[in-house]
Design an enzyme around this catalytic site. Structure first.
Site, short mmCIF file in Angstrom:
data_model
loop_
_atom_site.label_atom_id
_atom_site.label_comp_id
_atom_site.label_asym_id
_atom_site.label_seq_id
_atom_site.Cartn_x
_atom_site.Cartn_y
_atom_site.Cartn_z
N GLY A 185 3.48 -3.70 -3.94
CA GLY A 185 3.31 -3.97 -5.37
C GLY A 185 3.67 -2.72 -6.15
N GLU A 208 3.83 -6.52 1.70
CA GLU A 208 3.55 -6.92 0.32
C GLU A 208 3.46 -5.73 -0.63
OE1 GLU A 208 0.80 -10.80 1.24
OE2 GLU A 208 -0.15 -8.83 1.25
N TYR A 233 -0.01 -1.88 -12.41
CA TYR A 233 -1.44 -1.88 -12.77
C TYR A 233 -1.71 -1.28 -14.15
CZ TYR A 233 -1.53 -2.79 -7.78
OH TYR A 233 -1.28 -3.32 -6.54
N ARG A 254 -6.32 2.98 -16.09
CA ARG A 254 -6.44 3.55 -14.74
C ARG A 254 -7.13 4.92 -14.70
NH1 ARG A 254 -2.53 4.70 -11.78
NH2 ARG A 254 -3.52 4.18 -9.80
N CYS A 311 -13.12 2.88 -29.16
CA CYS A 311 -14.42 3.48 -29.43
C CYS A 311 -15.17 3.70 -28.12
CB CYS A 311 -15.22 2.57 -30.35
SG CYS A 311 -14.37 2.30 -31.89
N GLY A 344 0.75 -1.25 0.00
CA GLY A 344 0.00 0.00 0.00
C GLY A 344 0.77 1.30 0.00
C1 LIG Z 1 -3.09 -5.05 -3.83
C2 LIG Z 1 -2.48 -5.76 -2.70
C3 LIG Z 1 -1.15 -5.54 -2.36
C4 LIG Z 1 -0.29 -4.52 -3.07
O1 LIG Z 1 -0.73 -3.22 -2.90
P1 LIG Z 1 0.16 -1.99 -3.45
O2 LIG Z 1 -0.68 -0.81 -3.16
O3 LIG Z 1 0.35 -2.22 -4.90
O4 LIG Z 1 1.44 -2.00 -2.70
C5 LIG Z 1 -0.61 -6.28 -1.35
N1 LIG Z 1 -1.34 -7.19 -0.67
C6 LIG Z 1 -2.64 -7.43 -0.97
C7 LIG Z 1 -3.38 -8.45 -0.22
C8 LIG Z 1 -3.25 -6.72 -1.99
O5 LIG Z 1 -4.53 -6.95 -2.26
#
Ligand SMILES: *Cc1c(COP(=O)(O)O)cnc(C)c1O
Length: 431
Positions: free
Chosen positions: A292, A290, A390, A330, A361, A248
Site C-alpha cells: 500500500g 499487498e 494514509y 499521522r 482547535c 509492509g
Molecule cells: C495495511 C495492510 C496492507 C498494506 O500495508 P503497507 O504497509 O501500506 O504496505 C496490506 N495488507 C493488509 C492486510 C493490511 O492490513
C-alpha cells in the site's frame, strides 16, 4: 531532495514531477494534495515484474486500497493489471464504480458484517480473507443462500514482531487480526473451512506489519507460512494454492530513513521462498503481496499556505498552515516523520527551526516539529513530502474543515482527480 520526483527550479521554487508547486497552489488553491501518477504506475510495475520473476508467472501484487482509496487509483491498478486489497464495502463500491475487475480483489478485515459479506459476494469479489470461525460460517450461509461457492483464504498470525511502531504491527500472536498458529487455533480453523459448504479454501494470508526497511520479517513469514502449509497438507491432505504475504515495505520519509530497493528485496524473499518450497517438498503456491504505502506514499506531496510565523520567546517558532491533522493525522497519531519544504524559497542560508502547526482547535494538531526551513512569511507555500499514503484516506472534517482537492500530475500535465469538498458537502446528509 527526499525523492527523485522533487526538485528545485531556477526561481528557487519546489517542483514536483517536473511542475512548479507554487503555480499549482495558485491555480488549484490549498491545501492541495498532488499525486504523481507516473510514480504510482512505476511502483506498481516494480512489484508486478518482481513477483512474476522471482515467485513464478502467476504471482502478482494487490494494491492495498486503504493507503489511498479513490477512483483514479483503481483505474490505474486496472490498467496496470494488478489486483487490489479492500477492507470495506465502501472500498469495494469505489473500485466497482470504475469497473475494476473484482475477481482480483481480496476482502480483508477482522469484522465483515453480514451486509459486507452479501455485498462482496453480490459484486463478485474474488477472495475473502477470513479472520475467524463466525465469519467463515457467515460466508458459508450467505454463499449457500445465493447458490455460489466463495473462495477464501484464512488469515494467520505467524507470531512475528517486525519491531516497527506498535500501532502498525499486526503479525504477533496477541493481535485483533487473524488466528495464531502457536495456539493450534489456526489448524482448527482450517478444518472448519474445509468442511464448510459453499466455501472453497484456496490458501493462507499473513501480514506482519508496516514500514519495514528490509526483508527479515518477510523471510521469517515465508518460512513459517510454508511450514504451516506443509503441516496442513500432512494433517488434512489439503494443498494451499495461494500464499498471500500482505504488505509492509517501508518508504523513506526523511533523510535518516534508508532508501529501499523493492526489486532486490523481492529477489531475496523469492530465493527464500523457492528454497523453502523445495526443502519442504511442497507444490509452489501462487504468491500475492499487498503493498500500500510503497505504491503511493512517494507519489504524494501536500501543499499548504503559511498563515503566520510566530516566535514564542524562549521556546519555539510556530508556522501555522491552512491544513493539518484533518488532511494528515499521522504525526498526531503516530509521531510520524515528514520532510517539509518552504516551496516558495527552497534553498536559503537563513533557516529557522520551527514546528509546523495545523489550524484545528487541538494543541496536538501538528504536522512536524523541529523542521529547518527558510523562514516562511504569510502566503508562502509550504510543502510536505511523501504524503500519498494514509493521508487523504485518513482525512476528516473535524472543525468542519473541508477535505482538500487532489490533483494528478502525469507526464507534466495536471488535472483534478478529486474535487475540493464544498461547504454544501459538509451538510449534505443533515436534515
Ligand atoms: C495495511 C495492510 C496492507 C498494506 O500495508 P503497507 O504497509 O501500506 O504496505 C496490506 N495488507 C493488509 C492486510 C493490511 O492490513
Amino acid at each position: 531532495m527526499i525523492h527523485d520526483n522533487i526538485t528545485v527550479n531556477e526561481a528557487n521554487h519546489l517542483e514536483f514531477a517536473g511542475l512548479d508547486t507554487t503555480l499549482l497552489a495558485k491555480k488549484y488553491g490549498t491545501p492541495l494534495m498532488l499525486l504523481d501518477t507516473d510514480k504510482v504506475r512505476l511502483n506498481m510495475q516494480v512489484y508486478k515484474n518482481g513477483l512474476a520473476k522471482y515467485f513464478g508467472e502467476t504471482s502478482y501484487p494487490c494494491y492495498a486500497s486503504k493507503a489511498l482509496s479513490i477512483k483514479e487509483i483503481y483505474r490505474i491498478a486496472k490498467q496496470e493489471n494488478i489486483g487490489i486489497d479492500v477492507v470495506s464495502s465502501g472500498e469495494i463500491f469505489t473500485a466497482k464504480s470504475v469497473d475494476f475487475p473484482l475477481g482480483k480483489a481480496f476482502f480483508h478485515g477482522n469484522n465483515k458484517t453480514d451486509f459486507d459479506v452479501e455485498y462482496a459476494i453480490d459484486n463478485g469479489v474474488g477472495y475473502f480473507v477470513a479472520d475467524n470461525v463466525e465469519e467463515i460460517n457467515a460466508i458459508s450461509k450467505i454463499a449457500g443462500e445465493k447458490g455460489v461457492n466463495q473462495k477464501i483464504l484464512i488469515r494467520i498470525t505467524p507470531g512475528i514482531d517486525p519491531h516497527t511502531n506498535a500501532k502498525i504491527t499486526t503479525g504477533q500472536v496477541d493481535s485483533k487480526f487473524g488466528t495464531p498458529i502457536e495456539t493450534g487455533q489456526a489448524f482448527e480453523l482450517v478444518e472448519i473451512a474445509l468442511k464448510a459448504k459453499n466455501v472453497e479454501l484456496c490458501g493462507f494470508h499473513c501480514h506482519v506489519g508496516s514500514q519495514c526497511f528490509d526483508s527479515t520479517s518477510f523471510i521469517d513469514a515465508v518460512v513459517i507460512m510454508l511450514s504451516f502449509i506443509r503441516d496442513v497438507k500432512n494433517l488434512f491432505g489439503f494443498s494451499a494454492s495461494i500464499l498471500n504475504l500482505g504488505g509492509g515495505y517501508g518508504v523513506r520519509y526523511v533523510d535518516s530513513d534508508p532508501q529501499i530497493d523493492i526489486l532486490s528485496n523481492l529477489e531475496q524473499v523469492g530465493k527464500a521462498f523457492n528454497q523453502t518450497c523445495d526443502a519442504l517438498n511442497i507444490i509452489k503456491p501462487q504468491v500475492i503481496l499487498e503493498p500500500g504505502r510503497s505504491i503511493v506514499a512517494d507519489a504524494g506531496l501536500t501543499l499548504y499556505t503559511c498563515g503566520s510565523f510566530k516566535t514564542i520567546e524562549g521556546y519555539k517558532n510556530y508556522v501555522s498552515i491552512d491544513g493539518g491533522m484533518t488532511d494528515n493525522p499521522r504525526y498526531a497519531l503516530y509521531g510520524s516523520n515528514y520532510t517539509v519544504y518552504n516551496a516558495s524559497k527552497v534553498n536559503s542560508d537563513k533557516k529557522v527551526t520551527a514546528t509546523i502547526a495545523g489550524r484545528c482547535c487541538e494543541s496536538g494538531d501538528i504536522i512536524q516539529e523541529n523542521v529547518q526551513i527558510p523562514k516562511p512569511t504569510r502566503n508562502d507555500i509550504i510543502a510536505v513530502a511523501v504524503t500519498g499514503a494514509y493521508n487523504y484516506s485518513m482525512a476528516s472534517n473535524y472543525n468542519r474543515i473541508t477535505k482538500p482537492a487532489v490533483v494528478s500530475v502525469e507526464n507534466k500535465t495536471h488535472k483534478i482527480i478529486v474535487k475540493r469538498e464544498s461547504f454544501e458537502d459538509l451538510v449534505k446528509n443533515e436534515i
